[in-house]
Write an enzyme that holds these catalytic residues in place. Sequence first.
Site, PDB file in Angstrom:
ATOM      1  N   HIS A 116       0.625  -1.289   0.073  1.00  0.00           N
ATOM      2  CA  HIS A 116      -0.015  -0.039  -0.079  1.00  0.00           C
ATOM      3  C   HIS A 116       0.931   1.188   0.195  1.00  0.00           C
ATOM      4  O   HIS A 116       0.346   2.216  -0.244  1.00  0.00           O
ATOM      5  CB  HIS A 116      -0.718  -0.210   1.335  1.00  0.00           C
ATOM      6  CG  HIS A 116      -2.226   0.440   1.000  1.00  0.00           C
ATOM      7  ND1 HIS A 116      -2.947   1.296   2.036  1.00  0.00           N
ATOM      8  CD2 HIS A 116      -3.015   0.506  -0.012  1.00  0.00           C
ATOM      9  CE1 HIS A 116      -3.989   1.639   1.678  1.00  0.00           C
ATOM     10  NE2 HIS A 116      -4.334   1.414   0.505  1.00  0.00           N
ATOM     11  N   LYS A 118       3.035   4.197  -0.534  1.00  0.00           N
ATOM     12  CA  LYS A 118       3.203   5.192  -1.838  1.00  0.00           C
ATOM     13  C   LYS A 118       4.268   6.129  -1.651  1.00  0.00           C
ATOM     14  O   LYS A 118       4.266   6.933  -0.744  1.00  0.00           O
ATOM     15  CB  LYS A 118       1.722   5.972  -2.092  1.00  0.00           C
ATOM     16  CG  LYS A 118       0.711   4.877  -2.561  1.00  0.00           C
ATOM     17  CD  LYS A 118      -0.662   5.663  -2.461  1.00  0.00           C
ATOM     18  CE  LYS A 118      -1.603   4.326  -2.988  1.00  0.00           C
ATOM     19  NZ  LYS A 118      -1.621   3.258  -2.165  1.00  0.00           N
ATOM     20  N   HIS A 344      -8.926  10.474  -0.690  1.00  0.00           N
ATOM     21  CA  HIS A 344      -8.216   9.217  -0.880  1.00  0.00           C
ATOM     22  C   HIS A 344      -7.180   9.401   0.222  1.00  0.00           C
ATOM     23  O   HIS A 344      -6.180   8.205   0.390  1.00  0.00           O
ATOM     24  CB  HIS A 344      -7.642   8.927  -2.199  1.00  0.00           C
ATOM     25  CG  HIS A 344      -7.135   7.608  -2.459  1.00  0.00           C
ATOM     26  ND1 HIS A 344      -6.051   7.508  -2.689  1.00  0.00           N
ATOM     27  CD2 HIS A 344      -7.840   6.370  -2.537  1.00  0.00           C
ATOM     28  CE1 HIS A 344      -5.445   6.028  -2.700  1.00  0.00           C
ATOM     29  NE2 HIS A 344      -6.661   5.431  -2.605  1.00  0.00           N
ATOM     30  N   LYS A 346      -5.314   9.765   3.835  1.00  0.00           N
ATOM     31  CA  LYS A 346      -5.630   9.330   5.081  1.00  0.00           C
ATOM     32  C   LYS A 346      -4.819  10.101   6.104  1.00  0.00           C
ATOM     33  O   LYS A 346      -3.659  10.450   5.979  1.00  0.00           O
ATOM     34  CB  LYS A 346      -5.194   7.880   5.215  1.00  0.00           C
ATOM     35  CG  LYS A 346      -5.737   6.799   4.295  1.00  0.00           C
ATOM     36  CD  LYS A 346      -5.153   6.879   3.202  1.00  0.00           C
ATOM     37  CE  LYS A 346      -5.719   5.763   2.020  1.00  0.00           C
ATOM     38  NZ  LYS A 346      -5.719   6.093   0.623  1.00  0.00           N
TER      39      LYS A 346
END
Length: 458
Positions: A116, A118, A344, A346
């Site tokens: 996950h 990025k 999107h 967090k």
Amino acid sequence: ESEDFFESCTPRLDDTYRFYLNKVTGLDREYNSGALHIRDLLSPLFGTLKESVQFNYCFDIAWMVKQFPPEFRDRPVLIIHGDKREAKARLLQQAQPFPHVRFCQAKLDIAFGTHHTKMMLLWYEEGFRVIILTSNLIRADWYQKTQGMWMSPLFPRLPEGSRPSAGESPTFFKRDLLEYLASYRAPELEEWIQRIKEHDLSETRVYLVASTPGRYVGPDMERWGHLRLRKLLHEHTNPIPGEERWPVIGQFSSIGSMGADKTKWLAGEFQRTLTTLGKSSLHPSPPIHLLYPSVEDVRLSLEGFPAGGSLPYSIQTAQKQLWLHSYFHRWKADRSGRSHAMPHIKTYMRVSPDFTQLAWFLITSANLSKAAWGALEKNNSQVMVRSYELGVLYVPSAFDMKTFPIDETPFPVSSSTSGFPVPFDLPPTSYSPKDQPWIWNISYSQEPDTHGNIWVPS
Ligand SMILES: O=C(O)c1ccc([N+](=O)[O-])cc1C(=O)O
């Protein structure tokens, strides 16, 4: 001075915190001033690119290549992904026309784990830059969603013959980034670990908060996930008088299964982490506000119901945890002009009762899930983490402050404020009795979305 040169040419950026939102297509221009598109990140104004690494989950390789300026479009790109079997074959097939794009498959040996994380590692003629962000490398993630990033300063090369430990920051960011990269045990990353060792990361003022899959015991339990966050808050923040009245805010775009009631994980170990402030042994129960878009938020969004394709909360998971939905608040972000740009991004934070100050702020890839944050097992003697995640933690002490003032009007960006640009509206807005959390695999056909469509998942 090269940093000054670039900064002076680039759009006026608030570089106190180096926290930026993505540009959103269709907003009044003032709400995009100081926001960045992927093409800005890869622009020669930030450095003369030699090679880069792209850590991510979802990739459109042809689209990604086009985001580089023509003069950098043939520079080697290493893709770090978590795909296996047919998905891996499809990904590699995408790069068939692009010989400068190479791949490294991250190990995912624990079921239901995802890669996950990025992050961009950008190696320039002038030095090195790290960007940690929330956007996938696909067009839709850079179009009409609310996304965020931390962009490092330009890290200059260290003088020849420097000790590897040189170039460390007060937040030990260099050591922690190198340990994270080492956790992949990937030969393709060895030369990047070496390159980072040769650079001066000392200007970094954020702490790295990472997850890497595994089962950890003893001192290793505090290296990753929420126990890492707890350790950092314990060491680098201080108790606050009346802290039981300082709410915790969690904001995310997906939700995992967290058990039949709140004590199983959320109000137990996770709340214990989020409410940690310094070394006080109190375990207050402050308000916990969770921000997750309602069906109406999605229906009335710029993208309409298709925004829900990136909010993968399933009915199978939701029906097992109806208790969770009482914590939910809507996505409202008038202050950044992004109420209709679905999140999107967090973020997690601890705010003052009057919502004017922050005790800390985290931007991360980690959604509200045990897979991302880790869960204690074996009578709390072991923690199990399923996924790779990456985020950065801002604490006031790293900025010579006691708390961060919150900038209630972060747009248009102005270098005059020292306030933290929280991207959404405070105080959060509770769901109305009629509001339901967005669930992506059920139908919504009563009222059309902003494009006149309904949602009937196959
Ligand atoms: O960021 C998200 O909200 C997200 C949620 C779930 C998954 N997934 O199920 O693999 C991927 C992502 C992603 O966009 O990386």
